[in-house]
Motif scaffolding. Sequence first.
Motif, mmCIF file in Angstrom:
data_model
loop_
_atom_site.group_PDB
_atom_site.id
_atom_site.type_symbol
_atom_site.label_atom_id
_atom_site.label_comp_id
_atom_site.label_asym_id
_atom_site.label_seq_id
_atom_site.Cartn_x
_atom_site.Cartn_y
_atom_site.Cartn_z
ATOM 1 N N VAL A 90 -5.636 -3.468 -6.879
ATOM 2 C CA VAL A 90 -5.899 -4.294 -5.585
ATOM 3 C C VAL A 90 -4.635 -4.408 -4.932
ATOM 4 C CG1 VAL A 90 -6.375 -6.595 -5.016
ATOM 5 C CG2 VAL A 90 -7.965 -5.409 -6.357
ATOM 6 N N ILE A 91 -3.492 -4.781 -5.902
ATOM 7 C CA ILE A 91 -2.285 -4.894 -5.264
ATOM 8 C C ILE A 91 -1.568 -3.790 -4.656
ATOM 9 C CG2 ILE A 91 0.410 -5.339 -5.815
ATOM 10 C CD1 ILE A 91 -1.665 -7.849 -5.946
ATOM 11 N N GLN A 92 -2.222 -2.551 -4.884
ATOM 12 C CA GLN A 92 -1.708 -1.290 -4.537
ATOM 13 C C GLN A 92 -1.986 -0.981 -3.023
ATOM 14 O OE1 GLN A 92 0.128 0.967 -6.114
ATOM 15 N NE2 GLN A 92 0.096 2.673 -4.420
ATOM 16 N N PHE A 93 -3.063 -2.035 -2.570
ATOM 17 C CA PHE A 93 -3.478 -1.945 -1.057
ATOM 18 C C PHE A 93 -3.258 -3.298 -0.392
ATOM 19 C CE2 PHE A 93 -5.955 1.166 -3.254
ATOM 20 C CZ PHE A 93 -6.036 2.407 -2.100
ATOM 21 N N VAL A 94 -3.110 -4.482 -0.907
ATOM 22 C CA VAL A 94 -2.767 -5.631 -0.339
ATOM 23 C C VAL A 94 -1.409 -6.285 -0.471
ATOM 24 C CG1 VAL A 94 -5.293 -6.364 -0.514
ATOM 25 C CG2 VAL A 94 -3.752 -7.278 -2.169
ATOM 26 N N LYS A 102 1.758 5.015 5.531
ATOM 27 C CA LYS A 102 0.707 5.474 6.500
ATOM 28 C C LYS A 102 1.495 6.324 7.403
ATOM 29 C CE LYS A 102 -3.388 3.403 7.967
ATOM 30 N NZ LYS A 102 -4.035 2.124 8.613
ATOM 31 N N GLY A 103 1.010 7.601 7.612
ATOM 32 C CA GLY A 103 1.680 8.689 8.385
ATOM 33 C C GLY A 103 2.569 9.478 7.969
ATOM 34 N N ARG A 104 2.853 9.126 6.617
ATOM 35 C CA ARG A 104 4.184 9.914 6.144
ATOM 36 C C ARG A 104 3.462 10.604 4.753
ATOM 37 N NH1 ARG A 104 8.618 5.092 4.968
ATOM 38 N NH2 ARG A 104 9.939 6.851 5.082
ATOM 39 N N LEU A 105 3.535 11.897 5.007
ATOM 40 C CA LEU A 105 2.868 12.552 3.962
ATOM 41 C C LEU A 105 3.240 12.458 2.365
ATOM 42 C CD1 LEU A 105 0.699 14.993 3.714
ATOM 43 C CD2 LEU A 105 2.506 16.596 3.715
ATOM 44 N N PHE A 106 4.429 12.439 2.015
ATOM 45 C CA PHE A 106 4.561 12.361 0.770
ATOM 46 C C PHE A 106 4.340 10.931 0.114
ATOM 47 C CE2 PHE A 106 7.667 11.056 -2.215
ATOM 48 C CZ PHE A 106 7.582 11.796 -3.592
ATOM 49 N N GLU A 107 4.832 9.829 0.888
ATOM 50 C CA GLU A 107 4.412 8.398 0.541
ATOM 51 C C GLU A 107 2.903 8.125 0.390
ATOM 52 O OE1 GLU A 107 6.785 9.359 2.842
ATOM 53 O OE2 GLU A 107 8.475 8.683 2.174
ATOM 54 N N THR A 108 2.156 8.682 1.535
ATOM 55 C CA THR A 108 0.722 8.582 1.352
ATOM 56 C C THR A 108 0.230 9.374 0.085
ATOM 57 O OG1 THR A 108 0.508 8.591 3.718
ATOM 58 C CG2 THR A 108 -1.321 9.039 2.429
ATOM 59 N N GLY A 109 0.514 10.317 -0.436
ATOM 60 C CA GLY A 109 0.322 11.003 -1.634
ATOM 61 C C GLY A 109 0.297 10.251 -2.567
ATOM 62 N N VAL A 110 1.927 9.796 -2.796
ATOM 63 C CA VAL A 110 2.145 9.024 -3.930
ATOM 64 C C VAL A 110 1.266 7.758 -4.073
ATOM 65 C CG1 VAL A 110 4.063 7.559 -4.837
ATOM 66 C CG2 VAL A 110 4.518 9.842 -4.175
ATOM 67 N N HIS A 111 0.996 7.067 -2.825
ATOM 68 C CA HIS A 111 0.348 5.861 -2.782
ATOM 69 C C HIS A 111 -1.205 6.178 -3.383
ATOM 70 C CE1 HIS A 111 -1.095 2.109 -1.263
ATOM 71 N NE2 HIS A 111 -2.085 2.619 -0.655
#
Length: 131
Positions: A90-94, A102-111
Amino acid sequence: MEIHFYIIGSLFIVLAFSHLIFPRYFNWKQELASLSLVNRQIMVVHSFFIALMVLLIGLLCVTSAHELITTPLGKRISLGLGIFWGARLVIQFVGYSSKLWKGRLFETGVHMVFAVFWAYSSVVFIKTWLS
């Protein structure tokens, strides 16, 4: 079910050791320089203990999968771990702003990789408790 504990445990061990690169990767020397000494040290000390707990959870899963699955105490520990990692999901998203990924390929992948890992871990632990 034991194979899931070995997978999760191994991944937690890798994650624990990955904390070793955090100070350099996240440029903590410069980023934390503006904090007071106590806040800087809290950040470092808490990160160390988070890594230590992740390592210990990983070792527990790898060395005691059978007991976690089959004993009453193991099932209660699994419930606790399921709740913990479910809360982490839950904390991963809130708890993190989407501006960080968002809009960053590597960071979105890690997320998303971590979101899947937290979900997988919590489902395995809760399913163990329920069985």
